[in-house]
Scaffold this motif. Structure first.
Motif, short mmCIF file in Angstrom:
data_model
loop_
_atom_site.label_atom_id
_atom_site.label_comp_id
_atom_site.label_asym_id
_atom_site.label_seq_id
_atom_site.Cartn_x
_atom_site.Cartn_y
_atom_site.Cartn_z
N ALA A 24 -1.27 6.56 11.84
CA ALA A 24 -2.65 6.60 11.27
C ALA A 24 -1.90 4.85 10.05
CB ALA A 24 -3.23 7.14 10.78
N SER A 25 -2.99 4.12 10.34
CA SER A 25 -2.34 3.26 9.35
C SER A 25 -2.84 3.62 7.99
CB SER A 25 -3.52 1.56 9.92
OG SER A 25 -3.38 1.05 8.55
N PRO A 26 -1.99 2.72 7.29
CA PRO A 26 -2.14 2.98 6.13
C PRO A 26 -3.09 2.54 4.85
CG PRO A 26 -0.15 0.72 6.80
CD PRO A 26 -0.57 1.54 8.02
N PHE A 27 -3.74 2.11 6.03
CA PHE A 27 -4.49 0.85 5.49
C PHE A 27 -6.81 2.59 5.54
CE2 PHE A 27 -2.67 -2.61 6.52
CZ PHE A 27 -2.44 -3.06 5.66
N LEU A 28 -5.90 2.84 6.87
CA LEU A 28 -7.21 3.76 7.36
C LEU A 28 -7.76 5.19 6.41
CD1 LEU A 28 -8.74 5.13 9.19
CD2 LEU A 28 -7.28 6.86 10.36
N ARG A 29 -6.52 5.77 5.03
CA ARG A 29 -6.84 6.36 4.23
C ARG A 29 -8.08 5.96 3.16
NH1 ARG A 29 -5.31 11.52 3.63
NH2 ARG A 29 -4.23 10.91 5.22
N ARG A 30 -8.12 4.79 3.32
CA ARG A 30 -9.04 3.77 2.61
C ARG A 30 -10.03 3.29 2.93
NH1 ARG A 30 -9.51 -1.75 1.07
NH2 ARG A 30 -10.97 -2.16 -1.04
N LEU A 31 -10.24 2.77 4.21
CA LEU A 31 -11.02 2.71 4.76
C LEU A 31 -12.32 4.39 5.41
CD1 LEU A 31 -12.97 0.83 6.35
CD2 LEU A 31 -11.37 1.93 8.32
N ALA A 32 -10.85 5.32 4.98
CA ALA A 32 -12.51 6.67 5.12
C ALA A 32 -12.60 7.26 3.93
CB ALA A 32 -11.25 7.27 5.57
N ALA A 33 -12.51 6.85 2.94
CA ALA A 33 -12.47 6.87 1.61
C ALA A 33 -14.17 6.12 1.43
CB ALA A 33 -11.58 6.44 0.43
N LEU A 34 -14.17 5.35 1.74
CA LEU A 34 -14.84 3.82 1.31
C LEU A 34 -16.58 4.56 2.39
CD1 LEU A 34 -13.37 0.52 1.97
CD2 LEU A 34 -14.52 1.47 -0.67
N LEU A 35 -15.82 4.21 3.61
CA LEU A 35 -16.75 5.04 4.46
C LEU A 35 -17.15 6.08 4.24
CD1 LEU A 35 -15.47 3.04 7.89
CD2 LEU A 35 -17.25 2.73 7.16
N ASP A 36 -16.76 7.26 3.61
CA ASP A 36 -16.93 8.46 3.36
C ASP A 36 -16.82 8.90 4.58
OD1 ASP A 36 -17.51 11.15 2.64
OD2 ASP A 36 -19.15 10.94 1.79
N VAL A 37 -15.99 8.90 5.06
CA VAL A 37 -15.73 9.90 6.60
C VAL A 37 -14.05 10.91 6.37
CG1 VAL A 37 -16.91 8.36 7.99
CG2 VAL A 37 -14.16 8.20 7.65
N ARG A 38 -14.47 12.15 6.59
CA ARG A 38 -12.99 13.25 7.25
C ARG A 38 -12.30 12.56 8.08
NH1 ARG A 38 -14.07 19.30 9.14
NH2 ARG A 38 -11.42 19.30 9.52
N LEU A 39 -10.88 12.44 7.38
CA LEU A 39 -9.64 12.36 7.96
C LEU A 39 -8.82 14.57 8.47
CD1 LEU A 39 -7.61 9.34 6.49
CD2 LEU A 39 -9.53 10.06 8.08
N ASP A 40 -8.57 14.00 9.95
CA ASP A 40 -8.28 14.92 10.12
C ASP A 40 -6.42 15.73 9.52
OD1 ASP A 40 -6.36 14.02 11.70
OD2 ASP A 40 -6.82 15.04 13.65
N ASP A 41 -5.75 16.53 9.70
CA ASP A 41 -4.47 16.61 8.85
C ASP A 41 -3.68 15.76 8.82
OD1 ASP A 41 -6.20 18.89 8.02
OD2 ASP A 41 -5.54 20.39 9.51
N LEU A 42 -3.72 15.15 10.52
CA LEU A 42 -2.72 14.57 10.56
C LEU A 42 -3.01 13.07 10.38
CD1 LEU A 42 -3.02 15.79 14.04
CD2 LEU A 42 -0.54 15.83 12.76
N GLY A 43 -3.91 12.86 9.67
CA GLY A 43 -4.31 11.52 9.18
C GLY A 43 -5.13 10.45 9.97
N PHE A 44 -5.79 11.17 11.30
CA PHE A 44 -6.45 10.27 12.06
C PHE A 44 -8.37 11.11 11.52
CE2 PHE A 44 -3.13 11.28 14.73
CZ PHE A 44 -2.48 10.32 14.74
N VAL A 45 -8.62 10.01 11.88
CA VAL A 45 -10.21 9.74 11.59
C VAL A 45 -10.90 11.82 12.98
CG1 VAL A 45 -12.50 9.45 11.98
CG2 VAL A 45 -10.95 7.92 11.40
#
Lengths: 325, 1030, 159
Positions: free
Chosen positions: B371-392
């Motif tokens: 998972a890209s380091p940017f994903l966590r921030r993006l997911a927070a902005l979009l309010d979508v859940r990530l799984d335990d491994l950090g993927f959407v």
């Protein structure tokens, strides 16, 4: 030969009688000795005109493309086919110029046709009274005596190197000896020509074709040359000049021969038709060999074949392509 | 571009969507949506779109050139009137709810004006600062101001602020001095743009694992250790070594190369325990390419299981092994040392129970994806859940949906996957995103061009020639004035002029003025490449009331001034001739028009299993009428036999709900006990006769119900005809009642069958009917099925011993986590070799199993209670007749063969026919759903148009020349030609023709010609080169 | 051959011979490869004149013969690598045809260097430049193509 002729005549008689065919295309004796001409038999009484001998050179399938549309629908044409003729005919079926059901193929396994020039060139001015042939020899009975010619040595070049003497497809087969397909690839003449230096090849090519008068007899004799409008005569665009300038002559032959790729059955009709005796086979046969070697393809063996250039294999060789490094 | 300003939307409110991420997944999603009438905002963080795929050299398993197949898609999206590409931009804020999101996008400064930059690249040659070239993963340098790569879209320069001397020291501005269009803008500030969209697709991809953290492999320590991504660039003809395989230390060709697999995958020490899904195939591909480059090279791939789970993958691996001298060694490399004398690498590894060491000249680390380091921030902005491994997070039944309604995902952001899977999901996500936008009208593109002045063949040509300086790009080498003068002297040329930049706004205006003023009816522009700039000039012609095809381009930049920089005289001569050739050709130009075909909006779906039902529902949700033809008397297909999923969900609820939805949907009609009798027609206009095999069983009454047959008119076809389970006759199946299939086991587990109580051991045998001579492919799902059932059985009966006899465990991607779970649960995995298959025998009704363990070579014996066979999936025998009826091909394995394995995974060469589900290849539930949605999406790109437009440059027939030989019919890949049986000439369906011209070139009678590339036009250009003309 | 040697002497010996070569490039790969050579500024000889065609499959053998007849000294046809064809199979059909055209022209005595076929992908800018380099050098060595072109041959001219 007499057996073959009578078998032929009986067959045709029956076919006409049973209305299995509308008429029959074979050969009859020509007005000159050692010559035959196409014979179109419609009535039973004409059947006796049919002959079979070693001078039945014409590839009769050349007539079919223009003939069949002229006939009343459903007329079946009986046609006498040597090995090469049958392959021309089959190729016409592959190319949708004929339907298999349009024709009844009377196949004849062929021992090769005799090049009359090889006989008449050696006559001592005598007049031919009668011709006899057997498996080994052609015997000319002249008013000056008898002259014997080895059959083998007097064959047309295309017949010497014939690969399929027995028709590939037929409805009735008249057997004249056993003639299994044989591989004559490459043709020795072609192999020899390939060995020559480039410049010499070009000089021969030029010399042969420089005799061409652009009478188009080669095109007219070729069963494959059925185009409504030949590229040679097209305007919009005009591909090349109409003149007899060598470059124009060469252009015509280069492209006509390329158009034969995967279609030419090496029947030799073009060579026999040429009034200037240009050895066109020296060039057409090259592509026949090349196609056989490269693609393992021989045209006219089955009506279900695909056109050589209408299919491909991902494994086709590409050694001829330019590489760097 | 001018286009942008002139396009006006009929309604301000129309379908709008945002796609985040411009890699192949994002681009495909954007194109599908855009083609379905949705305005798309494609937001990319990098300065250009293309993503990872642009950096790859070739793609497996066909070894297609990656950029060759990608680049047309990039150009298409750049030119698509419905796509707005926003690069160098990030998401800042997301407000609202579906279908009314408001997204704030932050556009970072490029310091180059996108409108003004012509992409000429002069700045790059003048900039004094070298920086590592990110596109070539730092293997070589680029300039501080740069176009990211030659085919970049958009082809606009960007300045790296950190390295720029001007930004650092306030001096330089060299680029600015040389930029003739004055595009450099050092004062550019970041901008915020608020965009309202109805739905969002996230396709932001993944990043590579950093090999530095596996220091035992010596990456960045020893010079000759490179990552797989670096190696892609080394292999690439446009990479740092121009495609020569040279090792970094001494630039010599290596003779012995090793790959280490699973670097940062399947590895608890790095925390990435999943499988990255693509690396095995990538290594095999690289190995094949290497041997094509280098003679006598030895290649060794160190890894665990060879995961070749896709279509034709196993054959590819075999090719690598047999034809390309590649050894796959099952071993984990413990450490890598260097030989300081020659920088060779010494690998220490365990194999066959022995510790070995071996020297290699080059080592490639197959780095995993994470998972890209940017994903966590993006997911927070979009309010979508990530799984335990950090993927959407997605679920088996909703493979492209996120936890937030209206936001969808595709591509590797939800877990590692290869290109076709990403493309499938992209189309699938487009279908879902499109459904959200249902209530909005399609975007009607109305461009107010003036009426076209009729120009045809008979009109005397009045040619205008416009020659571009392209700043100094052309004029620095070619004497433009001479070219203009030469052009003026040519026949039919009524006007010629030079421009500093022919593509600039004011030049466009001048061309427009001149066309009108001089009555110009054919235009030649001599400038850069038509591949990027033809649409622009064609638009100018339209604005001037000329048909856009009365235009001819002479490329005197890429193919002249830039490649003959040191020979200005020759370049000028060449430019004159190129322009003359274009003028000659232009004299024969004619107005061209696209053929229009009406589109029937109904869809025929063949097959009522999971794929067919999913596709039908997606289509019905967007208001298209669907007929499902199902040969059985019930819906459900193979799904009926699946009870639960690998991730633990029961299928029953999902299945019943799905069937219920399909049966009750007013727009879906189900034909049961029905078969296809005949299909005629083509895209937009099909007619199918359906025959009922067992009474008549239509869902809804129709007047023709009493017929045995019914006719259906439809615009497209979706093949979802499924596949079937292999029926074994090996391993005593059908002879001993305790030899059962995984499916039978699954039923017993689901029903907690008493036969499973109190048993001691179960043997599972993998690859039954797969990966053998008869079915030389991997059935993809059987490893997961065995693990799924194994885990369940363990839960049911913790004391049972389970042994799985396998060849390679192919729990690709995130499925690997369940492989781990299975091992943790105590399931034993025993590898066997293809050559020595397990032997199952029966003694006194007791089963015994013998197997030769592959690694230690010992024979193991078992006396299990059950032998469970993991039967493969085989194609349906109906495929053949279906493929003939629809004129679409089957592959060698008997599954349907898509148009392109990478980028057109649900399409066929024949337009209007799509494939999904098991008919295409074995796949699991979520992959089937994704592909079904993809097929729906591709269908919608056709159905949402009122008319289908053909290409304008298509074939046409000279009937008077045609002999009806049919050669062209055989050749046409698009089935656009047919012989008219009455007239015995060929006829063209120009709507299907793509204009490749293979037919024309094969016709001995020249009875076919290609508009825009007519024989006459080619000959006119060739005539310029006549030896006696000068 | 007489007219050939005549041509050579009439030809200005003060500069070396610069052949004229026409290249038919497919739009999707080889033309893009030529563009990439340009973008990358790979230098190659200026003897080449490119004609863009949709696909290598578009090349009628008549075009090749016509180019030679016009006195063009060399012809290159280049398309997408096998498998990469934008039109699925155009280059495969072309490959069959080209094999025969090339072999036949060579057979009748046209130097094989004059008619060349290649695959060049959109990523192979270097390769494109190398091919042009190679072709130009080879054809430069051969000298002009005089023996087939229209207007300089005349029937019966040989000795």
């Amino acid at each position: 030969m007499k057996r073959v002729e009578s078998e032929l005549i009986t067959n045709v008689e029956e076919l006409l009688e049973d209305k299995k065919i509308g008429f029959f295309m074979g050969y009859e004796n020509g007005s000159l000795p050692l010559r035959t001409s196409p014979c179109f038999v419609k009535e039973k009484e004409d059947v006796q005109r049919l002959v079979w001998n070693c001078f039945c050179t014409n590839n009769l399938s050349v007539y079919l493309v223009s003939l069949i549309p002229e006939l009343p629908a459903g007329t079946k044409v009986g046609i006498l086919c040597k090995g090469c003729d049958s392959r021309s005919l089959v190729n016409l079926i592959v190319e949708k110029q004929l339907k298999r059901e349009d024709v009844l193929i009377m196949g004849i396994s062929c021992s090769g046709m005799i090049n009359i020039d090889k006989l008449t060139g050696n006559l001592d001015g005598g007049r031919i009274l009668e011709v006899e042939e057997n498996e080994e020899e052609v015997i000319l009975k002249l008013d000056t005596g008898e002259q014997r010619f080895s059959r083998k040595d007097s064959l047309y070049e295309s017949c010497k190197n014939c690969t399929h003497p027995t028709p590939s497809v037929y409805d009735i087969l008249i057997r004249v000896g056993e003639h299994a397909p044989k591989s004559v690839c490459p043709d020795p003449m072609i192999a020899k020509f390939r060995q020559k230096e480039r410049l010499e090849r070009w000089q021969i090519f030029e010399r042969e074709l420089s005799r061409c008068v652009r009478c188009y007899a080669c095109r007219n004799a070729c069963p494959n040359c059925y185009c409504k409008e030949c590229f040679a005569e097209q305007t919009k665009p005009r591909w090349f000049g109409l003149s007899n300038e060598l470059s124009d002559v060469l252009f015509y032959h280069l492209v006509r021969i390329l158009h034969q790729a995967g279609r030419c059955v090496d029947c030799g009709a073009c060579v026999r038709a040429c009034p200037e005796k240009v050895d066109l086979r020296l060039f057409t046969r090259m592509l026949v060999d090349e196609v056989k070697e490269r693609f393992d393809y021989e045209p006219g063996l089955s009506p279900n074949d695909s056109h050589l250039l209408g299919v491909f294999s991902t494994d086709d060789t590409q050694e001829f392509m330019v590489e760097v490094d | 571009m001018d286009d942008q300003n002139r396009i006006m939307s009929k309604n301000d409110v129309h379908k709008k969507a945002m796609v985040i991420g411009g890699g192949i997944a994002g681009v495909q999603a954007a194109l599908d949506l855009a083609d379905s009438g949705v305005e798309v905002f494609l937001v990319e963080r990098a300065p250009s779109i293309g993503g990872r795929m642009a950096q790859l050299d070739k793609t497996f398993p066909t070894n297609d050139c990656s950029l060759c197949i990608l680049s047309p898609k990039l150009v298409e999206s750049a030119n698509h009137p419905n796509i707005n590409i926003i690069t160098n931009a990030e998401i800042e804020k997301v407000e609202g709810f579906a279908p009314r999101f408001k997204v704030r996008v932050r556009k970072k400064p490029r310091y180059v004006d996108e409108e003004k930059c012509t992409g000429c690249g002069i700045c790059m040659t003048k900039c004094p600062v070298k920086i590592p070239d990110a596109f070539n993963v730092g293997l070589c340098d680029t300039k501080c101001i740069r176009i990211p790569f030659p085919q970049a879209v958009p082809a606009v320069a960007i300045i790296d602020r950190v390295h720029c001397i001007y930004f650092k020291r306030g001096k330089c501005r060299t680029c600015e001095r040389f930029c003739e269009p004055q595009a450099i803008d050092f004062d550019q500030k970041e901008e915020f743009v608020d965009i309202e969209v109805g739905s969002i697709i996230v396709a932001a991809g993944l990043t590579e694992f950093s090999a530095v953290s596996k220091d035992e492999y010596g990456y960045k320590i020893f010079p000759n250790v490179v990552t797989s991504m670096e190696f892609e660039r080394i292999l690439s003809a446009s990479g740092p070594t121009q495609g020569h395989v040279l090792r970094p230390s001494d630039k010599k060709e290596p003779r012995k190369i090793a790959f280490i697999q699973c670097v940062g995958s399947r590895d608890s020490t790095t925390g990435n325990e999943y499988c990255s899904a693509i690396c095995c195939m990538q290594a095999a591909k690289d190995a094949i390419i290497i041997t094509e480059h280098l003679q006598n090279v030895e290649i060794c791939v160190f890894g665990m299981d060879v995961r070749a789970h896709g279509k034709n993958f196993d054959k590819f691996i075999e090719r690598a092994q047999t034809e390309h001298r590649t050894k796959f060694v099952r071993a984990r490399v413990a450490s890598v040392d260097v030989n300081p004398a020659n920088d060779d690498l010494i690998l220490h590894y365990d194999s066959d129970g022995h510790t070995r060491r071996e020297d290699f000249e080059l080592l490639i680390l197959s780095v995993g994806l994470k998972a890209s380091p940017f994903l966590r921030r993006l997911a927070a902005l979009l309010d979508v859940r990530l799984d335990d491994l950090g993927f959407v997070h997605t679920t088996t039944f909703t493979p492209v949906a996120t936890s937030r309604p209206g936001i969808f995902v595709c591509g590797s952001i939800s877990g590692p996957k290869d290109i076709p899977e990403s493309v499938i999901e992209a189309s699938g996500a487009a279908s879902s995103a499109g459904a959200v936008l249902k209530s909005f009208p399609r975007r009607a593109i109305v461009v107010d061009y003036p009426p076209e002045v009729p120009v045809d063949d008979g009109d005397r040509p009045r040619i205008g020639v416009f020659v571009c300086h392209c700043g100094i790009n052309i004029a620095g080498c070619v004497d433009v004035a001479k070219v203009v003068e030469h052009a003026a002297s040519q026949p039919y040329v009524v006007y010629s002029q030079e421009f500093m930049f022919a593509c600039s706004q004011d030049s466009q205006k001048l061309i427009d003025d001149k066309i009108r003023e001089m009555g110009i009816n054919r235009v030649v522009v001599a400038a850069c490449t038509p591949r990027t700039h033809e649409p622009l000039f064609q638009n100018t012609l339209r604005n001037s009331g000329l048909n856009p095809y009365l235009f001819e381009f002479a490329n005197i930049r890429e193919q002249c001034s830039w490649v003959h920089q040191k020979e200005p005289d020759k370049a000028t001569e060449k430019a004159k001739e190129l322009v003359e050739m274009s003028i000659r050709k232009a004299a024969y130009l004619e107005s061209l028009f696209k053929t229009k075909l009406s589109v029937n909006k109904n869809v025929l779906v063949i097959g009522g299993g999971l794929a067919g039902m999913s596709a039908a529902l997606d289509l019905a949700q967007q208001d298209f009428h669907v007929d499902i033809v199902e040969k059985n008397d019930h819906l459900g297909g193979n799904l009926l036999r699946l009870n639960y999923t690998l991730d633990g969900y029961e299928t029953k609820t999902f299945r019943e709900h799905l069937i219920d939805q399909v049966q009750t949907h007013p727009l879906i009609k189900v034909h049961r006990n029905a078969e296809i009798d005949s299909i005629t027609g083509f895209i937009g206009n099909y007619r199918t006769v359906v025959r009922y095999t067992n009474g008549r069983n239509i869902e809804f009454n129709r007047a023709d119900m009493h017929d045995e047959r019914v006719e259906i008119d439809h615009g497209v076809v979706i093949i979802a005809s499924g596949a079937k389970e292999y029926e074994p006759n090996e391993y005593l199946y059908g002879k001993n009642q305790n030899v059962i299939s995984q499916r039978e086991l699954e039923v017993r587990i689901a029903e907690s069958d008493s036969s499973l109580q109190g048993i001691d051991s179960v043997i599972m045998i993998q690859c039954v009917g797969s990966r053998n001579d008869k079915n030389p492919y991997c059935s993809r799902v059987c490893c997961s099925t065995a693990i799924k059932n194994g885990i369940r059985l363990k839960q049911l009966n913790p004391f049972v011993h389970i042994y799985v006899l396998y060849r390679d465990v192919r729990t690709y991607g995130l499925k690997e986590m369940y492989y781990k779970k299975a091992r943790e649960a105590g399931i034993i995995f025993i590898q066997y070799d293809e050559e020595s298959e397990p032997v199952v025998e029966e003694f006194n009704s007791h089963l015994t199993v013998r197997v030769k363990e592959k690694i230690i070579g010992k024979i193991l014996r078992f006396s299990p209670d059950f032998v469970v066979l993991s039967n493969g999936i085989v194609p349906s025998e109906d495929n053949k007749s279906l493929s003939q009826a629809l004129k679409v091909p089957l592959g060698a394995d008997g599954f349907f063969l898509e148009a392109h394995v990478k980028l057109r995974p649900v399409d066929f060469a024949t337009d209007g026919v799509f494939v999904c589900g098991l008919a295409h290849y074995p796949k699991d539930i979520s992959e089937t759903i994704a592909q079904a949605k993809a097929a729906a999406s591709r269908a919608i790109t056709v159905l949402s148009r009122e008319e289908i437009e053909s290409e304008a440059k298509v074939a046409y027939i000279h009937e008077n020349r045609c002999n009806g030989c049919g050669l062209c019919v055989d050749i046409c890949a698009y089935k656009a030609l047919e012989i008219d049986p009455q007239r015995k000439v060929v006829t063209l369906n120009s709507a299907l023709c793509k204009g490749c011209g293979t037919c024309a070139a094969s016709c001995r009678s020249c009875a076919i010609d290609i508009r825009g590339f007519r024989d006459e036009q080619v000959l006119a250009a060739l005539d310029v080169l006549r030896w006696d003309r000068k | 051959m007489k007219h050939e040697s005549n041509e050579r002497t009439s030809f200005d010996k003060s500069k070396s011979f610069e052949p004229k070569i026409v290249a038919f490039l497919c739009n999707w790969c080889s033309y893009a490869g030529a563009d990439l050579a340009g973008v990358s500024r790979f230098q190659y000889p200026a003897n080449i004149r490119i004609i863009k065609v949709p696909c290598s499959g578009r090349i009628n053998p008549l075009y090749i013969v016509k180019a030679l007849y016009n006195g063009v000294d060399g012809v290159l046809v280049s398309g997408c690598h096998p498998g990469d064809c934008h039109y699925i199979s155009g280059n495969y059909f072309a490959r069959r045809k080209f094999a025969l055209v090339k072999k036949f022209l060579e057979y009748v005595g046209i130097e094989s260097e004059r008619v060349q076929f290649s695959w060049v992908s959109a990523a192979e800018g270097v390769r494109f430049a190398q091919i042009i380099d190679k072709l130009t050098n080879e054809i430069r060595k051969l000298g002009p193509l005089t023996y087939f072109r229209k207007g300089s041959t005349c029937k019966g001219d040989q000795t």
